[in-house]
Design an enzyme around this catalytic site. Structure first.
Site, PDB file in Angstrom:
ATOM      1  N   THR A  86      69.116 -14.994 128.565  1.00 16.42           N
ATOM      2  CA  THR A  86      68.378 -16.160 129.068  1.00 16.42           C
ATOM      3  C   THR A  86      66.915 -15.811 129.271  1.00 16.42           C
ATOM      4  OG1 THR A  86      70.380 -16.826 130.238  1.00 16.42           O
ATOM      5  CG2 THR A  86      68.337 -17.932 130.848  1.00 16.42           C
ATOM      6  N   THR A  87      66.663 -14.643 129.849  1.00 15.20           N
ATOM      7  CA  THR A  87      65.284 -14.203 130.089  1.00 15.20           C
ATOM      8  C   THR A  87      64.547 -13.998 128.774  1.00 15.20           C
ATOM      9  OG1 THR A  87      66.030 -13.096 132.101  1.00 15.20           O
ATOM     10  CG2 THR A  87      63.880 -12.451 131.230  1.00 15.20           C
ATOM     11  N   TYR A 149      78.721 -26.294 129.019  1.00 16.41           N
ATOM     12  CA  TYR A 149      78.552 -27.698 128.615  1.00 16.41           C
ATOM     13  C   TYR A 149      79.879 -28.293 128.160  1.00 16.41           C
ATOM     14  CZ  TYR A 149      76.688 -31.985 126.661  1.00 16.41           C
ATOM     15  OH  TYR A 149      76.450 -33.310 126.398  1.00 16.41           O
ATOM     16  N   TYR A 173      79.501 -12.227 131.602  1.00 17.55           N
ATOM     17  CA  TYR A 173      78.411 -12.745 132.428  1.00 17.55           C
ATOM     18  C   TYR A 173      78.870 -14.018 133.136  1.00 17.55           C
ATOM     19  CZ  TYR A 173      73.588 -14.514 133.306  1.00 17.55           C
ATOM     20  OH  TYR A 173      72.426 -14.993 133.859  1.00 17.55           O
ATOM     21  N   ARG A 178      74.331 -21.982 135.742  1.00 11.18           N
ATOM     22  CA  ARG A 178      73.885 -22.341 134.386  1.00 11.18           C
ATOM     23  C   ARG A 178      75.022 -22.905 133.539  1.00 11.18           C
ATOM     24  NH1 ARG A 178      68.813 -20.820 132.672  1.00 11.18           N
ATOM     25  NH2 ARG A 178      67.658 -19.406 134.033  1.00 11.18           N
ATOM     26  N   LYS A 201      78.627  -8.962 134.775  1.00 10.29           N
ATOM     27  CA  LYS A 201      77.358  -9.333 135.405  1.00 10.29           C
ATOM     28  C   LYS A 201      77.666 -10.541 136.270  1.00 10.29           C
ATOM     29  CE  LYS A 201      72.682 -11.085 134.618  1.00 10.29           C
ATOM     30  NZ  LYS A 201      71.714 -11.632 133.632  1.00 10.29           N
ATOM     31  N   ILE A 240      71.327  -6.065 136.513  1.00 11.42           N
ATOM     32  CA  ILE A 240      70.722  -6.553 135.275  1.00 11.42           C
ATOM     33  C   ILE A 240      69.583  -7.446 135.729  1.00 11.42           C
ATOM     34  CG2 ILE A 240      71.049  -7.911 133.182  1.00 11.42           C
ATOM     35  CD1 ILE A 240      73.927  -6.929 133.103  1.00 11.42           C
TER      36      ILE A 240
END
Length: 344
Positions: A86-87, A149, A173, A178, A201, A240
Site C-alpha cells: 500500500t505504501t 471489496y 496481512y 482497508r 502482519k 513492517i
C-alpha cells in the site's frame, strides 16, 4: 433439443479433473529460487520497511531515486522491504510494473536485504499468477492480503490463502480498515499448519498480537505508533513500518536495542503526522520535502495541505534533520511545486 435433453438425463456426469485433483494446478516453481531463502530467514526479520515508490514527472518509476531509498534502508539497518505494498502504491501499478519492480529490487539488492513482494489480490487467480511471477524473479517472500471489496466467506478466505501458501514463504496481512473484513484468529491458526506461513502482519492491535505470539505464531505489527509496545511487551518479532522510510536508523534502535520509551515518545508526533490522512499521502509529502524524491503524485493521492507541510518541517527540526533520510535541508513546498498525474 428434446433428444439431447433426454440423453443428458440418463448419462452419468463426470467431474472434470481440475475439480477433484487438489494439485491439478502445479505452481511454477524453481528450486534454485526456493533454495535462496527459508521461512525461518523471514521469521527472524525485525525491521521491514514498506518502501515508497518514487516517480518521474511523466509518472513512470524513478528507479534512480528508488535505488537511493533502498540503499538508505540497507545502510541504516533495515532487514527487509515490502515492494509494491500500500505504501509503495502497488494498487496504482499494472502487474507488469509490479513484477518488474520486484525483479529490479532482487537484482540490485537481493543479497543485502530481504525482498518481500506484495503479490496479493482480491482475485485468487491474480494472486496465484503474480506470486508465481514474483518468486520466479527471485523475491524471498510474498505478502498476501485477504480478498477485499468483493468479500468472501471465511471458508473462501482460508481457501484463498491456501492457494498461494504452497509457493513459498508467505506473510499474511490483516488490515480490516482497508479490506472491510477481519481475518480472525481461528483462520490464522488453521493456516499456521502450513510450513510456508512465515507470520502475520497484524493491524488490529496488541491484544491480537499477544494472542498469536503466546501460541508461537510470528507477528509483525503494522501499526508504527504501537510498535514499541508490540515488540517489547507483546512478543512481536518486529514491525513492517512506514515511518522507517524517513528515520530507518531510529526505527532500528526501537526494534533492536530494548525498551526505549523516550525514543518512542520522540517519534510519536511524526507517526501521528504521517497518518493524519490515509497512507501514503503523508509519506509522499514528507519525502518530497526532504528532497529525496520528486514531488510527483499518482492520483488519486494528493499532497498534504500547506499547514501540514509547515508542521512537518517543525517535526523534523525537533527530531533532528540528521536522523532523516537525505542530505538536503527540509523545505516547505508550495502547491505549485507538486505534479499530479492521472494518466501514466
Amino acid at each position: 433439443w428434446f433428444v439431447s435433453s433426454t440423453c443428458r438425463a440418463y448419462t452419468s456426469w463426470k467431474c472434470p479433473q481440475a475439480a477433484v485433483i487438489s494439485d491439478f494446478h502445479l505452481p511454477m516453481r524453481s528450486y534454485e529460487v526456493k533454495n535462496r531463502t527459508s521461512v525461518d530467514d523471514i521469521k527472524s526479520t525485525r525491521l521491514i520497511t514498506a518502501i515508497k515508490t518514487p516517480y518521474l514527472p511523466d509518472g513512470r518509476f524513478d528507479l534512480e531515486a528508488y535505488d537511493a531509498l533502498v540503499n538508505m534502508q540497507i545502510d541504516n539497518g533495515a532487514e527487509g522491504v515490502i515492494v509494491g505494498g500500500t505504501t509503495g502504491e502497488g494498487q496504482l501499478m499494472s502487474w507488469d510494473e509490479h513484477i518488474m519492480l520486484i525483479g529490479h529490487t532482487v537484482n540490485c539488492f537481493g543479497n543485502d536485504i530481504k525482498v518481500i513482494g506484495n503479490t496479493g489480490s482480491n482475485s485468487t487467480r491474480e494472486a496465484i499468477h503474480a506470486t508465481e511471477q514474483g518468486f520466479a524473479v527471485g523475491m524471498h517472500a510474498a505478502l498476501h492480503i485477504n480478498p477485499y471489496y468483493g468479500k468472501t466467506s471465511m471458508e473462501g478466505l482460508i481457501a484463498h490463502f491456501q492457494s498461494v501458501l504452497s509457493m513459498g514463504p508467505t506473510i499474511i496481512y490483516n488490515v480490516p480498515s482497508r479490506t472491510g473484513q477481519d481475518i480472525p484468529p481461528h483462520a490464522i491458526h488453521s493456516l499456521a499448519k502450513n510450513v510456508n506461513l512465515a507470520g502475520v502482519k497484524e493491524c488490529v492491535g496488541n491484544d491480537r498480537i499477544k494472542e498469536y505470539t503466546d501460541n508461537g505464531i510470528v507477528v509483525w505489527t503494522g501499526n508504527d505508533d504501537q510498535c514499541h509496545e508490540s515488540r517489547w511487551s507483546c512478543g512481536a518479532i518486529g514491525v513492517i513500518s512506514v515511518t522507517s522510510n524517513l528515520v530507518p536508523g531510529l526505527m532500528r534502535q526501537l526494534m533492536f536495542e530494548g525498551k526505549n520509551p523516550s525514543l518512542n515518545s520522540k517519534l510519536i508526533p511524526l507517526m501521528e503526522w504521517l497518518f493524519k490522512e490515509p497512507n501514503p499521502i503523508g509519506l509522499n509529502t514528507a519525502l518530497a520535502q526532504l528532497g529525496v524524491v520528486r514531488p510527483v503524485f499518482r492520483l488519486p493521492y494528493v499532497p498534504l495541505p500547506l499547514e501540514k507541510r509547515i508542521e512537518f518541517v517543525r517535526i523534523v527540526k525537533e527530531i533532528g534533520r540528521d536522523n532523516f533520510v537525505g542530505n538536503t535541508d527540509v523545505q516547505v513546498l508550495d502547491d505549485d511545486d507538486f505534479i499530479l498525474i492521472g494518466w501514466y
